[in-house]
Design a protein around this motif. Structure first.
Motif, PDB file in Angstrom:
ATOM      1  N   THR A 144     -67.158 -45.441 -28.626  1.00  0.00           N
ATOM      2  CA  THR A 144     -68.169 -45.147 -27.609  1.00  0.00           C
ATOM      3  C   THR A 144     -69.407 -46.022 -27.795  1.00  0.00           C
ATOM      4  O   THR A 144     -70.222 -46.127 -26.895  1.00  0.00           O
ATOM      5  CB  THR A 144     -68.584 -43.657 -27.659  1.00  0.00           C
ATOM      6  OG1 THR A 144     -69.108 -43.370 -28.954  1.00  0.00           O
ATOM      7  CG2 THR A 144     -67.394 -42.751 -27.380  1.00  0.00           C
ATOM      8  N   LYS A 145     -69.537 -46.635 -28.945  1.00  0.00           N
ATOM      9  CA  LYS A 145     -70.690 -47.500 -29.242  1.00  0.00           C
ATOM     10  C   LYS A 145     -70.195 -48.893 -29.614  1.00  0.00           C
ATOM     11  O   LYS A 145     -69.105 -49.060 -30.157  1.00  0.00           O
ATOM     12  CB  LYS A 145     -71.529 -46.927 -30.402  1.00  0.00           C
ATOM     13  CG  LYS A 145     -72.066 -45.541 -30.163  1.00  0.00           C
ATOM     14  CD  LYS A 145     -73.101 -45.533 -29.080  1.00  0.00           C
ATOM     15  CE  LYS A 145     -73.671 -44.136 -28.912  1.00  0.00           C
ATOM     16  NZ  LYS A 145     -74.514 -44.026 -27.770  1.00  0.00           N
ATOM     17  N   ARG A 146     -70.991 -49.900 -29.357  1.00  0.00           N
ATOM     18  CA  ARG A 146     -70.615 -51.288 -29.625  1.00  0.00           C
ATOM     19  C   ARG A 146     -70.353 -51.532 -31.109  1.00  0.00           C
ATOM     20  O   ARG A 146     -69.396 -52.197 -31.487  1.00  0.00           O
ATOM     21  CB  ARG A 146     -71.705 -52.231 -29.114  1.00  0.00           C
ATOM     22  CG  ARG A 146     -71.266 -53.669 -29.038  1.00  0.00           C
ATOM     23  CD  ARG A 146     -72.321 -54.503 -28.380  1.00  0.00           C
ATOM     24  NE  ARG A 146     -73.515 -54.483 -29.218  1.00  0.00           N
ATOM     25  CZ  ARG A 146     -74.101 -55.564 -29.691  1.00  0.00           C
ATOM     26  NH1 ARG A 146     -73.659 -56.740 -29.384  1.00  0.00           N
ATOM     27  NH2 ARG A 146     -75.164 -55.477 -30.459  1.00  0.00           N
ATOM     28  N   GLU A 147     -71.177 -50.985 -31.958  1.00  0.00           N
ATOM     29  CA  GLU A 147     -70.981 -51.159 -33.391  1.00  0.00           C
ATOM     30  C   GLU A 147     -69.657 -50.512 -33.838  1.00  0.00           C
ATOM     31  O   GLU A 147     -68.913 -51.065 -34.652  1.00  0.00           O
ATOM     32  CB  GLU A 147     -72.159 -50.575 -34.176  1.00  0.00           C
ATOM     33  CG  GLU A 147     -72.080 -50.849 -35.660  1.00  0.00           C
ATOM     34  CD  GLU A 147     -73.314 -50.357 -36.403  1.00  0.00           C
ATOM     35  OE1 GLU A 147     -73.686 -51.020 -37.375  1.00  0.00           O
ATOM     36  OE2 GLU A 147     -73.888 -49.316 -36.025  1.00  0.00           O
ATOM     37  N   SER A 148     -69.346 -49.349 -33.274  1.00  0.00           N
ATOM     38  CA  SER A 148     -68.089 -48.674 -33.595  1.00  0.00           C
ATOM     39  C   SER A 148     -66.903 -49.514 -33.145  1.00  0.00           C
ATOM     40  O   SER A 148     -65.873 -49.563 -33.833  1.00  0.00           O
ATOM     41  CB  SER A 148     -68.022 -47.304 -32.927  1.00  0.00           C
ATOM     42  OG  SER A 148     -68.999 -46.438 -33.460  1.00  0.00           O
ATOM     43  N   GLU A 149     -67.041 -50.176 -32.021  1.00  0.00           N
ATOM     44  CA  GLU A 149     -65.975 -51.056 -31.538  1.00  0.00           C
ATOM     45  C   GLU A 149     -65.685 -52.163 -32.567  1.00  0.00           C
ATOM     46  O   GLU A 149     -64.533 -52.456 -32.869  1.00  0.00           O
ATOM     47  CB  GLU A 149     -66.356 -51.668 -30.196  1.00  0.00           C
ATOM     48  CG  GLU A 149     -65.280 -52.551 -29.607  1.00  0.00           C
ATOM     49  CD  GLU A 149     -65.663 -53.087 -28.233  1.00  0.00           C
ATOM     50  OE1 GLU A 149     -64.880 -53.894 -27.705  1.00  0.00           O
ATOM     51  OE2 GLU A 149     -66.725 -52.717 -27.698  1.00  0.00           O
ATOM     52  N   GLN A 150     -66.729 -52.744 -33.110  1.00  0.00           N
ATOM     53  CA  GLN A 150     -66.571 -53.806 -34.111  1.00  0.00           C
ATOM     54  C   GLN A 150     -65.857 -53.270 -35.356  1.00  0.00           C
ATOM     55  O   GLN A 150     -64.887 -53.865 -35.829  1.00  0.00           O
ATOM     56  CB  GLN A 150     -67.944 -54.365 -34.502  1.00  0.00           C
ATOM     57  CG  GLN A 150     -67.884 -55.349 -35.659  1.00  0.00           C
ATOM     58  CD  GLN A 150     -69.263 -55.667 -36.231  1.00  0.00           C
ATOM     59  OE1 GLN A 150     -70.290 -55.334 -35.647  1.00  0.00           O
ATOM     60  NE2 GLN A 150     -69.273 -56.296 -37.400  1.00  0.00           N
TER      61      GLN A 150
END
Length: 159
Positions: free
Chosen positions: A104-110
């Motif tokens: 749900t967050k860009r950092e989590s995607e990474q």
């Protein structure tokens, strides 16, 4: 005064023989069960195992062979994230793993992407009971969701 009664020798020998025979009969019954056949509809495999009353397994699998999927979640400082884990088991060994992220967050995607890229090398070819990851490819929080999903898979696959 204590009074004793003599027991004839033949009677003593007969009682001893009966005791030995009774022990032999009981010993012959202990520790065996009939073989049972178990199978997994998804994998089309079956196995035959004979048990003992000691509860010890003689090389038989603890988990049913097949492919299992479970969700795991973990908390980040910003959100709660989830991943989907699919594992294929054969004789309790992970033969394939697939992790799908739902960040749900860009950092989590990474971090999920890094985890997904490194997880196969960590778990494929290992006994599922030996799997407990803590950090994969720099991602530590995703491991919590993965371990949660593995626990759910183990519960589902328990034979």
């Amino acid at each position: 005064m204590i009074r004793t009664t003599a027991v004839p020798r033949q009677l003593r020998m007969g009682a001893a023989a009966a005791s030995v025979l009774g022990i032999a009969v009981l010993a012959g019954c202990a520790g065996t069960t009939s073989p049972t056949t178990t199978g997994d509809a998804d994998s089309g495999t079956s196995s035959t195992e004979a048990g003992t009353d000691s509860g010890a397994s003689s090389g038989s699998a603890t988990y049913a062979d097949g492919t299992y999927t479970a969700e795991g979640s973990y908390a980040t400082p910003e959100s709660v994230e989830t991943i989907s884990v699919t594992v294929t088991l054969a004789d309790d060994v992970v033969t394939a793993v697939e992790v799908t992220g739902n960040p749900t967050k860009r950092e989590s995607e990474q971090y999920q992407s890094q985890f997904i890229g490194g997880i196969q090398a960590e778990v494929v070819g290992k006994d599922i009971d030996e799997i407990s990851v803590s950090r994969v490819a720099g991602s530590s929080l995703t491991s919590g969701g993965f371990n949660e999903a593995i626990d759910a898979i183990k519960a589902e696959a328990a034979a």
